[in-house]
Scaffold this motif. Structure first.
Motif, PDB file in Angstrom:
ATOM      1  N   ILE A  28     -47.589 -46.186  57.992  1.00  0.00           N
ATOM      2  CA  ILE A  28     -47.498 -44.404  58.291  1.00  0.00           C
ATOM      3  C   ILE A  28     -46.503 -43.402  56.839  1.00  0.00           C
ATOM      4  N   PRO A  45     -49.074 -41.711  53.394  1.00  0.00           N
ATOM      5  CA  PRO A  45     -49.111 -43.325  54.221  1.00  0.00           C
ATOM      6  C   PRO A  45     -50.146 -44.198  52.974  1.00  0.00           C
ATOM      7  N   PHE A  83     -51.247 -49.163  62.946  1.00  0.00           N
ATOM      8  CA  PHE A  83     -50.588 -47.729  62.065  1.00  0.00           C
ATOM      9  C   PHE A  83     -48.672 -48.607  62.578  1.00  0.00           C
ATOM     10  N   PRO A 113     -43.696 -45.324  63.069  1.00  0.00           N
ATOM     11  CA  PRO A 113     -45.054 -44.050  63.494  1.00  0.00           C
ATOM     12  C   PRO A 113     -44.604 -42.913  64.278  1.00  0.00           C
ATOM     13  N   ARG A 156     -48.934 -36.992  62.465  1.00  0.00           N
ATOM     14  CA  ARG A 156     -49.203 -37.548  61.456  1.00  0.00           C
ATOM     15  C   ARG A 156     -50.264 -38.997  62.079  1.00  0.00           C
ATOM     16  N   THR A 157     -49.909 -39.649  62.635  1.00  0.00           N
ATOM     17  CA  THR A 157     -50.608 -40.797  62.946  1.00  0.00           C
ATOM     18  C   THR A 157     -51.685 -40.605  64.332  1.00  0.00           C
ATOM     19  N   TYR A 199     -54.661 -39.296  61.779  1.00  0.00           N
ATOM     20  CA  TYR A 199     -55.009 -41.266  61.253  1.00  0.00           C
ATOM     21  C   TYR A 199     -56.173 -41.665  61.876  1.00  0.00           C
ATOM     22  N   MET A 225     -50.507 -49.495  67.639  1.00  0.00           N
ATOM     23  CA  MET A 225     -49.861 -49.080  66.076  1.00  0.00           C
ATOM     24  C   MET A 225     -48.423 -49.949  67.093  1.00  0.00           C
ATOM     25  N   THR A 274     -43.857 -49.803  67.583  1.00  0.00           N
ATOM     26  CA  THR A 274     -43.081 -49.344  67.752  1.00  0.00           C
ATOM     27  C   THR A 274     -41.688 -50.058  67.882  1.00  0.00           C
TER      28      THR A 274
END
Length: 413
Positions: A80, A101, A128, A133, A139-140, A143, A159, A161
């Motif tokens: 991302i 991205p 992601f 992200p 934005r994440t 998508y 995701m 993180t």
């Protein structure tokens, strides 16, 4: 000298040249790895049949659905952003700048173009990543929403993180948009579990994904019961890897570096195997897998090639386990790789025009046409039909083996 030995010697020379600025690095060799090799064998034997993907991924209890999709080659990881708000000593890249991205060298300026790409190439899993992200949460989210809107409803999403910016509201929005799993790098936050607890009961599957840092082995063992209480269902342990970015920090630690396609930390592997054995002995109710460098380097590369080639190749073309197109006719053999890009390359190429984005497909020679003797042809046919237990000794058969089969197991130190 056998072809495989020559290949490994080439890796030694390449790695020492790449990291010549760090003359004090301790490289693995026969005289300084005997004890570690013996210890690894002991740990591996205790894991018995719990191995996946040609004996490159040992595990305890289970692995996540996302990890299985990754190993099967049907995963797309969208970065991302290139920017991160943590400063982990083990990070392999600088992660200082926000970027469009992207994945596999392809940029996706709109969520719609990425969802279209996922649909066309029939990926079954999407993650992601970054950078971080959550630095660009909206934005994440966009998508993710487009993937859910445009793609197969059964697609599995997760995701990565560090959790620094995580909060309950973000988790609820991600869950509402259809996120199946979140993976926390708790090494970025001093191994705290507070943000993980916020996701419990909201995100269906919670994973901790971190490098196996030797200095943190005992802390991780003690933390496992707390992880389970916090809602963690899986722990993924990566092998530390030496890069030009993290070399200044890693070189200050007393690690032993193994010569592979990229240098990897011996002690990191032993740490992962010991944690796996600890969980097994204690019968802990948490899935743990060791995501070895060899698994990632072999299966992720081959998986992407196969995913793209299976969609784009003609029905009569033969695709190998490694994702190369084999042409074996009469007394000649060659292999080609199908490469996708967004910039029109020089020479012959095929245009793939979708609604939101145009791609260019080219065929690259991975193994140039080679004329075979009668005996060589027989040996090649045998190798293609029956995968050998060990890498072939002859240079020709070794090169064919590299195009055909994914190497088994963890290499010796």
């Amino acid at each position: 000298m056998e072809a495989f030995d020559a290949y490994l010697n080439g890796l030694v020379n390449k790695n020492k040249d790449t990291f010549s600025a760090y003359p004090d690095l301790k490289w693995a060799g026969y005289y300084n790895t005997a004890e570690a090799s013996e210890r690894r064998e002991e740990l591996i034997k205790k894991l018995e049949e719990n191995w996946l993907f040609k004996e490159t991924k040992p595990y305890h209890k289970q692995i996540s659905k996302g990890c299985m999709i990754c190993g099967l080659g049907s995963w797309s990881c969208l970065f991302i952003t290139g920017k991160c708000n943590a400063s982990c000593f083990y990070c392999p890249a600088s992660q200082l700048a926000d970027e469009t991205p992207s994945t596999q060298g392809l940029n996706f300026e709109s969520p719609e173009s990425y969802a279209e790409y996922i649909n066309f190439f029939k990926f079954k899993g999407v993650s992601f990543s970054g950078g971080e992200p959550l630095l660009f949460f909206d934005r994440t989210l966009q998508y993710l929403k487009q993937v859910r809107k445009k793609c197969d409803p059964n697609i599995y999403t997760w995701m990565y993180t560090n959790g620094i910016l995580a909060d309950e509201q973000k988790f609820r929005k991600l869950a509402s948009a259809g996120l199946n799993e979140v993976r926390f790098d708790i090494g970025a936050t001093g191994f705290k579990l507070d943000k993980i607890k916020l996701a419990k009961g909201i995100i269906p599957n919670i994973t901790v994904e971190i490098p196996a840092v030797p200095e943190e082995k005992e802390r991780l063992k003690q933390l496992l019961p707390e992880m389970i209480k916090a809602g963690v269902t899986n722990l993924n342990l990566h092998q530390l890897r030496l890069t030009k970015h993290n070399a200044p920090k890693l070189s200050k630690r007393n690690y032993t570096y193994i010569h592979a396609e990229h240098p990897i930390v011996l002690e990191s592997e032993l740490t992962a195997l010991e944690i796996l054995n600890h969980a097994k002995e204690k019968k802990l109710d948490i899935g743990i897998n060791y995501c070895s460098f060899y698994f990632k380097n072999r299966f992720q590369k081959a998986g992407f090639r196969k995913q793209i080639t299976n969609v784009l190749a003609d029905s009569d073309e033969v695709i190998t386990e490694k994702g190369f197109i084999r042409n074996f006719e009469d007394n000649s053999i060659d292999y080609k790789a199908m490469v996708i890009s967004e910039n029109k390359p020089d020479g012959n190429n095929r245009e793939l025009k979708l609604k939101h984005k145009t791609y260019f497909i080219r065929m690259e020679n991975s193994f140039r046409p080679t004329t075979l003797t009668k005996n060589q042809k027989t040996e090649v046919e045998k190798l293609i039909k029956n995968e050998p237990q060990n890498a072939p000794e002859s240079q020709l058969l070794f090169q064919v083996w590299q195009m055909e089969h994914i190497e088994k197991g963890l290499r010796e130190y």
